[in-house]
Design an enzyme around this catalytic site. Sequence first.
Site, short mmCIF file in Angstrom:
data_model
loop_
_atom_site.label_atom_id
_atom_site.label_comp_id
_atom_site.label_asym_id
_atom_site.label_seq_id
_atom_site.Cartn_x
_atom_site.Cartn_y
_atom_site.Cartn_z
N HIS A 203 0.83 -1.20 0.00
CA HIS A 203 0.00 0.00 0.00
C HIS A 203 0.87 1.25 0.00
CE1 HIS A 203 -3.35 -2.66 1.79
NE2 HIS A 203 -3.47 -2.57 0.48
N GLU A 206 1.77 3.74 2.93
CA GLU A 206 2.33 3.19 4.16
C GLU A 206 3.85 3.20 4.07
OE1 GLU A 206 0.12 -0.52 4.41
OE2 GLU A 206 -1.77 0.58 4.20
N HIS A 330 2.69 -3.52 6.85
CA HIS A 330 1.73 -2.48 6.52
C HIS A 330 1.76 -1.46 7.65
CE1 HIS A 330 -0.61 -4.43 3.17
NE2 HIS A 330 0.11 -5.45 3.59
N GLU A 404 1.01 -4.74 11.09
CA GLU A 404 0.62 -3.34 10.94
C GLU A 404 1.50 -2.54 11.89
OE1 GLU A 404 -1.74 -1.99 8.95
OE2 GLU A 404 -3.08 -3.64 8.37
ZN ZN Z 1 -1.60 -1.75 4.07
#
Ligand code: ZN
Length: 477
Positions: A203, A206, A330, A404
């Site tokens: 992504h 990020e 992420h 994350e």
């Molecule tokens: Zn992500």
Amino acid sequence: MARLNIVGFAPRTSAQVHSEMRQQKPRPNQEKTFQSIIKKMLAIKKAIFFIAILCLVFFPLKAQDYWHSEIISVEKSQGIMKKLLQMDLDLLMERNNRIYIIVGFDDFLKLQEENIPYTLETFDFYPYKQMEVSLLGGINGKYHSYKELERDLLALQDSYPQIAKVRDIGDSLEGRNIYALKISDNVHLEEGEAQVIFIGCHHAREWISVEVPFLLGKYLVENYEINSQVKDLVDQSEIWIIPLLNPDGLEYSIHFYRYWRKNRRDNGDGAFGVDLNRNYGYNWGFDDEGSSPNPFSNVYRGTSPFSEPETQATRDLFAGKNFQAMITYHSFSQVILYPWGYTEQPTEEDQLLDQIAADMSTFIQSVNGNVYDYYQSGELFYLTNGDTTDWTFGTYGIPSYTIELPPEDEPQGGFFNAEENIQPIFNENLPAMLYLIDWSIQNFSSNTDFPLRTERRPKDRVKLKKKIRVGRDRKGG
Ligand SMILES: [Zn+2]
């Protein structure tokens, strides 16, 4: 305290803060003046915002070129929630019965059409403003652009040719190279050793997720000769690192639209981007809750599994390897997630996946004291389908994790990690990475069950937390 230091300010003791407040405390009439100045500034800011919107409405052809995303909030009610969900917006979070949303130009028009009242909140998110000041090395500061990463990866290869090798594993949609860094002794040979892989930046927005896997590569090669633990791990395994799977998206995020998430696929009708973390081929498109068939959506899954060259690059690398474990990075939320994502049902390896996550969480916490909660992603976080971990676990049966990275939430900085925190975030993740490499070696050579090292934590503890996360997490970090 460490978690509060997201905008690059050193944490201060409460005594320091009080002393500063005493020194700075304005006299009553001064205070009034300050308040009125601040009020005026906010009024001016709002006025500029609305003038900008008027301009955009009257000059729609240019509008999207000049649009910068804003954060707004709307009151949470059942009727409005239903509308918001249908509108496929980029929901950030929920706070004090208000839903916070990142709006692009089209989103703003949709809200207008639906007559949904909103409040401009962008100025409330001070880390957003602070980041602009703290970015010292150009527009993306100490974060890597595509070219900077290419340069630094090749430099690692040049400096450590015996243990570091850069491989181009495929081209992005716009023709950029997707690089993998292989680290091993006799790096040019296939020695049949345990293989483990770390992936960053599916992504675009990020940015921290590029830095953590890149820094792992740098750490391993720079410490190989001086740290016997590192040497042991590198000698017995092949460590593969893809720091930047979505180079087109990252460049777009740096130069055009900071909140860009997907790749840059032209879907037609003005819609751009496929969510690469919904494009993998295990139960792809299982339902419309875990991904979207709408090309405008931020979680658009593409036209078919592996329709995107970026996910094909991952798939093709896996096809020639025998990976024992995988982490994909992420941000944000500060959690460790494992399959399944597509269903609330656990995998048949739930206990092992949970145990490794618990161990990684313990290792991470031991560095700076930051707690990374861990759980099955579909059960307690949010449903996804077509994501990386479901595919690597579903296809290869290997322990697969989405980490994350910090911070925990939007008010603490969201996608904007201060440059000063890049190294501390890597530092706290490093022991978990080394542990997973070690686990891969142990599991590969001895093939015995992994010993249980720490107590499982009761799941109801993390259940409490889920309630805070409703808004943003549906769209995923
Ligand atoms: Zn992500």
